[in-house]
Motif scaffolding. Structure first.
Motif, PDB file in Angstrom:
ATOM      1  N   VAL A  33      26.959  38.760  45.888  1.00 23.41           N
ATOM      2  CA  VAL A  33      26.906  37.610  45.649  1.00 23.41           C
ATOM      3  C   VAL A  33      28.283  37.071  45.225  1.00 23.41           C
ATOM      4  O   VAL A  33      28.295  35.905  44.395  1.00 23.41           O
ATOM      5  N   PHE A  79      23.036  37.297  49.375  1.00 19.22           N
ATOM      6  CA  PHE A  79      22.761  35.848  49.787  1.00 19.22           C
ATOM      7  C   PHE A  79      21.870  35.840  51.200  1.00 19.22           C
ATOM      8  O   PHE A  79      21.863  36.885  51.982  1.00 19.22           O
ATOM      9  N   GLU A  80      21.224  34.665  51.203  1.00 18.56           N
ATOM     10  CA  GLU A  80      20.248  34.458  52.614  1.00 18.56           C
ATOM     11  C   GLU A  80      21.562  34.452  53.621  1.00 18.56           C
ATOM     12  O   GLU A  80      22.317  33.597  53.372  1.00 18.56           O
ATOM     13  N   LEU A  84      25.007  31.893  53.854  1.00 17.99           N
ATOM     14  CA  LEU A  84      26.099  32.812  53.711  1.00 17.99           C
ATOM     15  C   LEU A  84      27.090  32.481  55.044  1.00 17.99           C
ATOM     16  O   LEU A  84      28.507  31.969  54.701  1.00 17.99           O
TER      17      LEU A  84
ATOM     18  N   SER B 117      21.036  30.937  46.781  1.00 20.95           N
ATOM     19  CA  SER B 117      22.242  31.339  47.722  1.00 20.95           C
ATOM     20  C   SER B 117      23.432  30.187  47.454  1.00 20.95           C
ATOM     21  O   SER B 117      24.653  30.559  47.410  1.00 20.95           O
ATOM     22  N   LEU B 209      17.718  37.913  44.662  1.00 18.52           N
ATOM     23  CA  LEU B 209      18.990  37.172  44.409  1.00 18.52           C
ATOM     24  C   LEU B 209      19.034  37.014  42.936  1.00 18.52           C
ATOM     25  O   LEU B 209      18.072  36.455  42.390  1.00 18.52           O
TER      26      LEU B 209
END
Lengths: 451, 451
Positions: A33, A79-80, A84, B117, B209
């Motif tokens: 992250v 992250f997705e 990202l 995110s 997340l």
């Protein structure tokens, strides 16, 4: 010396590929992250002239093992991928971005849209790693009662990719006139409505986004199962794969390249990129000491967790880690010959329990090469020149440290040998990888009619 | 002078808010797919100390009118909002990012993930503009036979937001220990599985997340219908709205603020931000000339297209644009009182057809203020100080030109009056907007049990 050059991807597993990487001082401990970490890593890969960076993905938390082992798992928060890579696209110029996304759990219209957006935003540096999602613990996030079987997943994947490519062709490349004088913005004859209606999807289109710089983002595939190979042969332009010996890699290379002809494709239209996890030292002894240090960081409960694939119902209570296993299970019949190989090896070598889990957990099934830059380059060259690889997905065991070492030490060695570029050749990822830009299907039809 | 400050958002409609903006030399003509344009605009908004930039969205192409009018439509090709904002997050430091996303056509797990995110990547600057999607021409992209009715859409929206917030709470804020010595990465007791099962969704969670800097991205709502107001009162922290007179705006302000108490919320927990489209000149005459120039760029077929909302089955063939309409239709009963007002105005003023469509198309239903920076600041101040607005969503008619003018000319005037900040107050969007960071529901429960 031929003009053929190695293709290099950097596999960015947050803190690094090694299972205990997050405990190593060379890793960024919160990297899943930490956007600044990813920016640093992408810039390093670009400095090293890599073709692309790659992230794996699963849309959910893989909750494996008891709470105690689970609490030591460094890969639960990240992250997705498209979100990202889009951030990194804005702060880099050359590196390509491979984002993993699932045909089992995503929606084709939304997926087509986000990848086309990424391709525009990055000015032609997007790639989609198509997965059907192997994990069995994510279906509940999408309202399903169970994870679909592989057969259904792959059937859906073929149709999904077909729909997505259709949506990417919604506008022909020259659809936009944008003429302020006449007031005409685009040519509606060059906007096409897909009207797909298949077994798994009904999608009208058109996509609300013009054709992207690469036509389609590069299509990547990462499964080596039988249906995975077939999906790759039908649709992929690069395949990531895991082999630990030259002979296995060669067999795989021959197999997938041999499947292309029936889809009307040439062998150079699918790049085979095995994984390699390089542990680099200035001397062999230094490299081995590094590897040993990493292996020592595997906590016993994490290590024993990896043995659960072999000893299914065992809780390992009372096992002496520094003695051989008290008994050996029967390997699963047929289904997993690799299990059998590992158990044979453990018996033959008299591995202790700790040695066995270190062997299994440290590599995660990938090819670990421990040695000097020259030794690592030798290995890569052997695979590259002997029909085992068109390049590699480099899996740095610890991030950012091991990627820095690879770029500073191994890349120059590959360049000295004439195996790797000394400057980016093209503007887009396709151009750097030597892949063609696909022609829009409607433009093709128009040409066929005119001829 | 109170401490209360105006909140400002910049509404980024690609080439600009005006329907003919793309034909204006002050616009970036391909801006829907030009990332450098968006970077420039976001940096300008940040230079102007705006709280946030905002993009509207619909997941499909709105194909309205005949091909000829459609071909003049500048809004058919543009980025997916979260992908767009993520790129800009990497090249800005303060500005917030409001991305529109649909509860009717997106998936709650994937949406929760991409917004969380973005909140991490931007270090706490993400906001979600919740829409149920008004357009009736996108359902086919998602396999539906028709666009769901508003009642169903809003019912789904309430449940959707509830699920998304639950997923954002999957990890408590202090779940991650990341202790390399002990080898413990996180505390599994602080990971929570939602197990939502409702009328529209079944979502297990947890989200993969950790909790993002703002706890939740800021929740924004943009509908002014009855169910839209109720959704805003229940869940939103900012509401975008369109009014053209102080009295209407005041009535709306009172209405939505009055709905908060029944949800246990205070009036300051929902910011009301009407739209304003400022046409700025150094003199009133210069501003009016700018407006006239823009209005002249409306192509007759685009202009007549906007009249189709009033004259439903008319094709306008043979109409003289510079004479009053040959006849007036009966306005729709009850349903749209605004139509009635417009038709009355046109009759009373003896508007020509061209004047009428310019009146309708140029403003797109929003508040257009044409004048000097002082005049525009006067208007904003009047609304801000008389319970009509907590701030504004500024809709520059032409981008980037009109945003530059606003930042250079209107912002300093607002600052001189003590109405607007002279430096960012906080690090996150919530901090700048004066909104509280929501406490994780499980942490709350834990506190309640301990008490």
């Amino acid at each position: 010396m031929s003009d053929r050059k190695l293709r290099l991807g950097a596999f960015i597993m947050a803190t690094g590929h090694h299972i205990a990487a997050w405990r190593h001082p060379g890793s960024q401990i919160d990297s899943g992250v930490n956007i600044d970490h990813y920016i640093e890593v992408a810039k390093t890969a670009e400095r090293g002239l890599f073709d692309q960076v790659f992230v794996a993905d699963s849309p959910g938390v893989a909750r494996r093992g008891q709470a105690e082992a689970f609490s030591r798992q460094g890969r639960v928060s990240y992250f997705e991928p498209v979100t990202l890579w889009s951030a990194l696209a804005a702060v880099t110029r050359h590196i390509g971005f491979v984002a993993t996304a699932s045909t089992t759990y995503e929606d084709p219209f939304l997926l087509a849209r986000k990848f086309a957006s990424l391709d525009h935003i990055s000015k032609g540096r997007a790639a989609w790693n198509v997965v059907t999602t192997g994990a069995e613990d994510v279906h509940g996030n999408f309202g399903l009662d169970k994870h679909p079987d592989p057969e259904l997943r792959y059937e859906r994947a073929h149709e999904f990719i077909d729909v997505v490519k259709g949506l990417w062709d919604s506008f022909e490349d020259d659809a936009f006139l944008r003429d302020p004088q006449s007031g005409v913005y685009f040519d509606p004859d060059k906007l096409h409505t897909l009207n797909h209606s298949g077994k798994h999807f009904k999608v009208s289109g058109p996509l609300n986004l013009e054709r992207s710089p690469q036509g389609y983002p590069v299509i990547v595939q990462a499964g080596s199962s039988e249906p995975g190979r077939e999906l790759a042969a039908a649709t992929a332009e690069a395949i990531f794969t895991a082999w630990t010996s030259l002979a296995e890699a060669q067999a795989f290379y021959r197999d997938v390249k041999g499947r292309l002809a029936k889809y009307g494709r040439r062998p150079d239209q699918l790049l085979v990129l095995p994984g390699i996890s390089p542990v680099i030292g200035r001397t062999q002894a230094e490299a081995e000491a590094k590897w040993a240090e990493l292996q020592r960081l595997i906590h016993p409960s994490v290590g024993l967790g990896t043995l659960r694939a072999l000893w299914k119902d065992e809780d390992f209570a009372g096992w002496d880690l520094d003695a051989p296993p008290p008994y050996f299970p029967e390997p699963d019949k047929g289904r997993n010959s690799r299990q059998h190989v590992v158990l044979q090896l453990a018996k033959r070598e008299g591995y202790t329990v700790r040695q066995l889990y270190e062997y299994l957990a440290g590599a995660r099934g990938h090819w670990v090469v421990v040695g000097t830059p020259e030794h690592i380059a030798d290995q890569m060259q052997a695979w590259f020149e002997n029909e085992a690889a068109d390049g590699f997905n480099v899996m740095p065991p610890v991030l950012p440290e091991s990627l820095n070492e690879f770029v500073d030490l191994v890349v120059p060695e590959l360049q000295r040998r004439g195996l790797f570029r000394t400057a980016y050749e093209g503007r887009t990822l396709r151009e750097n990888l030597g892949l063609e830009r696909p022609v829009n299907r409607y433009t093709l039809e128009r040409g066929a009619k005119a001829a």
